[in-house]
Design an enzyme around this catalytic site. Structure first.
Site, PDB file in Angstrom:
ATOM      1  N   ASP A   1      48.380 149.337  34.581  1.00  0.00           N
ATOM      2  CA  ASP A   1      47.916 150.414  35.455  1.00  0.00           C
ATOM      3  C   ASP A   1      46.599 151.012  34.960  1.00  0.00           C
ATOM      4  OD1 ASP A   1      49.132 151.480  33.180  1.00  0.00           O
ATOM      5  OD2 ASP A   1      50.639 152.630  34.273  1.00  0.00           O
TER       6      ASP A   1
ATOM      7  N   ASP B   1      63.435 153.786  37.589  1.00  0.00           N
ATOM      8  CA  ASP B   1      64.277 154.719  36.822  1.00  0.00           C
ATOM      9  C   ASP B   1      63.750 156.143  36.905  1.00  0.00           C
ATOM     10  OD1 ASP B   1      61.988 154.031  35.404  1.00  0.00           O
ATOM     11  OD2 ASP B   1      62.949 154.223  33.456  1.00  0.00           O
TER      12      ASP B   1
END
Length: 637
Positions: A389, A271
């Protein structure tokens, strides 16, 4: 949902050519671009008109007579300091093709933003002439950039094919993109179309993996067939059950390294408004680093496209907060606005962040990881999403592998402050923060317990019972230990939805459809000044709660005013959701408050006694949890 495929299936047969060098045989470190890939991209982030007029196309700049244009911009500058610190390159060349007359200047800055002119070339009546300027990368260690300025007098100057190039390595590596998507088929399609539309960016890509974990699939879109052809045989499309971002990105990492591909792996969200130049800049930098290095891209705010989120980030394990901005880095600033100094005095210069800053990790909205780093570190921790992450970046740091967040390598991502954190994914944000803190820091259990208890107490005062229950559930599941992660997070995602469904305050309503109230019966009540003695006010609010007192029976407050010391004065309050798409109704519930407070007290006692043991269990489980065997089991391949 369909069963996962056994392999990543190509959807076209043509193999891409390996073309990543300039015609001169040099490696293109970055291109000179004069406008963005989409009309919504601010042109001044690419080339800024100082005087007069100019025409800005994607790769063509027309500087009209009596005009000045500078590339001292976010996308226009070459990050010399980062190239000097992290790569083997000691010199960069900038080449342009010019037509007309004017002056071309090569400018440098230092860590303080002070500028110096390195070279000037005057041209007259050129007709497609080549200009090359060279700069040594030897005076930029603590900071500084390079860029070009253009000026004309009585005629115009056309600038084309601007390239910053460096010497190539003996072995050049392409990049494979991995996009993880879940029911954002249109967004993902647009991102793929953006990559396909840029031939030069496409040339450096070996493959584009799309890991589709949703029910509204990318392949269901009408233009999917055309898109696969436009990508020239690079698309690898996979379907699998939803395993979150960790499982989606991890699947691409798994497939690429399973095949033994000697490539860089560029993880990218679906996105985003993609700037394809990102792939060129990250790939070139990774090809020239002294040692294998994680190279991250930066995030620009999609709804406020001239704003940069952060120059470089780290995680605060003591407060369980990611996305902290490194000291000296740009921090959610308008890149087109005038910078101010430490005393908030305007400097007369734009925000540009000349100081070099080092990141602890880079978020996976865009992050390049060399294949050998994956081979050494393993795959992501199966925490579903949130903090995967962060964990990977700190795991790399523990092995001496650096993360460089590269200025000028950016894309646009949805603004985080337009998302309300009172959602089901806050469970993963908190639980995973505790897990990653256990793995990479030795935080006193009292501190971690204090943070969780403080948040829950505040949420109870704010009548956010669903959010309080979400945090309590996160802490409870963290204490279950690493075996809780063996399913990749699917059961936890289902369970937290069930927990939150019990609390009406988690539901977002349309502004005019608040249950039990007519719109005109809910007055807007603004917050007063922030209390100077917060602890005293907290005690006062708790006393009023115990006595059943409140200042307002019903009212509405904006997101900005939804502060604990304000909303705790209501019996019922209608609060604007962070998305600005609706409102939430919060009602004072004494029984609910006491029950959740007791639950939190019970979990807090467990945290104080069990965190030391659980911490060691998580650390011991990492090799197995991040192994290819564990993920192969989860992927069922």
């Amino acid at each position: 949902m369909d069963e996962p495929t056994d392999t990543a299936r190509p959807v076209a047969s043509t193999e891409p050519e390996r073309v990543i060098l300039d015609p001169t045989g040099r490696l293109v470190a970055q291109r000179g671009l004069f406008r963005g890939p989409d009309p919504t991209c601010p042109e001044d982030l690419y080339a800024r008109i100082r005087v007069g007029n100019a025409g800005r196309d994607r790769q063509r700049l027309v500087v009209h007579a009596d005009s000045e244009v500078t590339l001292d911009t976010y996308f226009g500058r070459f990050p010399a300091s980062y190239w000097q610190r992290w790569t083997v390159v000691d010199e960069v060349e900038v080449d342009i093709v010019v037509t007309g007359s004017g002056k071309v200047a090569l400018i440098a800055s230092d860590e303080n933003g002070e500028t110096r002119t390195l070279a000037v070339r005057e041209v007259s009546d050129e007709r497609g002439g080549d200009i090359r300027l060279t700069a040594k990368l030897d005076k930029f260690l603590d900071g500084g950039f390079l860029w070009l300025d253009f000026a004309t007098e009585d005629s115009e100057l056309v600038v084309e094919r601007l390239r910053w190039t460096v010497l190539p390595p003996e072995h050049l590596r392409q990049t494979s993109v991995v996009i993880c998507t879940f029911n954002r088929a249109d967004d993902c399609t647009k991102t793929l179309q953006s990559l396909a539309a840029d031939d030069e960016a496409l040339d450096i890509l070996n493959a584009v993996y799309v890991v589709d974990q949703g029910t509204d699939t990318v392949e269901s879109r009408d233009g999917f067939g055309d898109l696969t052809n436009a990508l020239g045989g690079r698309l690898r499309y996979l379907r699998q059950p939803n395993l979150g971002g960790a499982g989606g990105f991890g699947r691409g990492m798994y497939e690429i390294t399973e095949a033994g591909s000697d490539v860089n792996i560029l993880l990218m969200d679906d996105d985003v408004l993609c700037e394809p130049e990102l792939a060129i800049r990250l790939t070139a930098f990774a090809n020239r680093t002294t040692e294998p290095t994680i190279v991250g891209g930066q995030m620009l705010r999609l709804l406020h496209p001239s704003y940069l989120l952060a120059g470089a980030e780290y995680a605060d394990f003591h407060q369980l907060v990611p996305g902290m901005v490194v000291n000296g880095a740009l921090d959610d600033v308008d890149l087109l606005a005038e910078a101010v100094d430490d005393d908030e005095i305007p400097t007369g210069k734009p925000n540009r962040g000349d100081q070099r800053v080092d990141a602890d990790y880079n978020a996976w909205w865009s992050c390049l990881i060399p294949a050998e780093v994956v081979a050494e570190l393993g795959l992501p921790l199966p925490v579903f999403f949130q903090w995967d992450d962060v964990e990977y970046g700190y795991r790399a740091r523990a092995r001496g592998i650096a993360t460089v967040t590269l200025p000028g390598a950016g894309l646009w991502h949805a603004d985080f402050d337009w998302k309300d954190h009172d959602k089901w994914n806050e469970y993963f944000a908190v639980r995973n923060a505790m897990i990653v803190s256990s793995l990479h820091a030795d935080v006193d259990p009292k501190q971690t317990t204090r943070v969780i208890v403080s948040r829950v107490a505040r949420y109870l005062l704010e009548m956010r019972y669903g959010l309080a229950a979400t945090l309590i559930k996160a802490a409870e599941d963290y204490l279950e230990g690493p075996e809780f992660l063996l399913d990749g997070g699917a059961a936890a995602a289902k369970a937290i939805h069930a927990v939150r469904a019990q609390y009406p305050d988690t539901v977002v309503h349309k502004p005019g459809q608040v249950p039990g109230f007519k719109s005109g019966a809910v007055p807007m009540i603004q917050a007063g000044p922030a209390p100077s003695m917060a602890r005293l006010v907290l005690l006062k609010r708790l006393l009023h709660f115990a006595l059943g007192k409140s200042a307002h029976q019903i009212g509405a407050v904006t997101k900005k005013d939804a502060l604990w010391w304000h909303v705790s004065q209501f019996d019922a309050v209608v609060v604007t959701d962070g998305s600005q798409e609706g409102v939430r109704l919060r009602r004072r519930d004494r029984e609910q408050t006491m029950r959740l407070a007791k639950d939190m007290a019970r979990v807090a006692r467990r945290m104080l006694s069990e965190i030391p043991r659980v911490r060691e269990e998580y650390r011991a489980a990492v090799p197995e949890l991040t192994s290819r065997e564990n993920w192969r089991r989860l992927y069922q391949v």
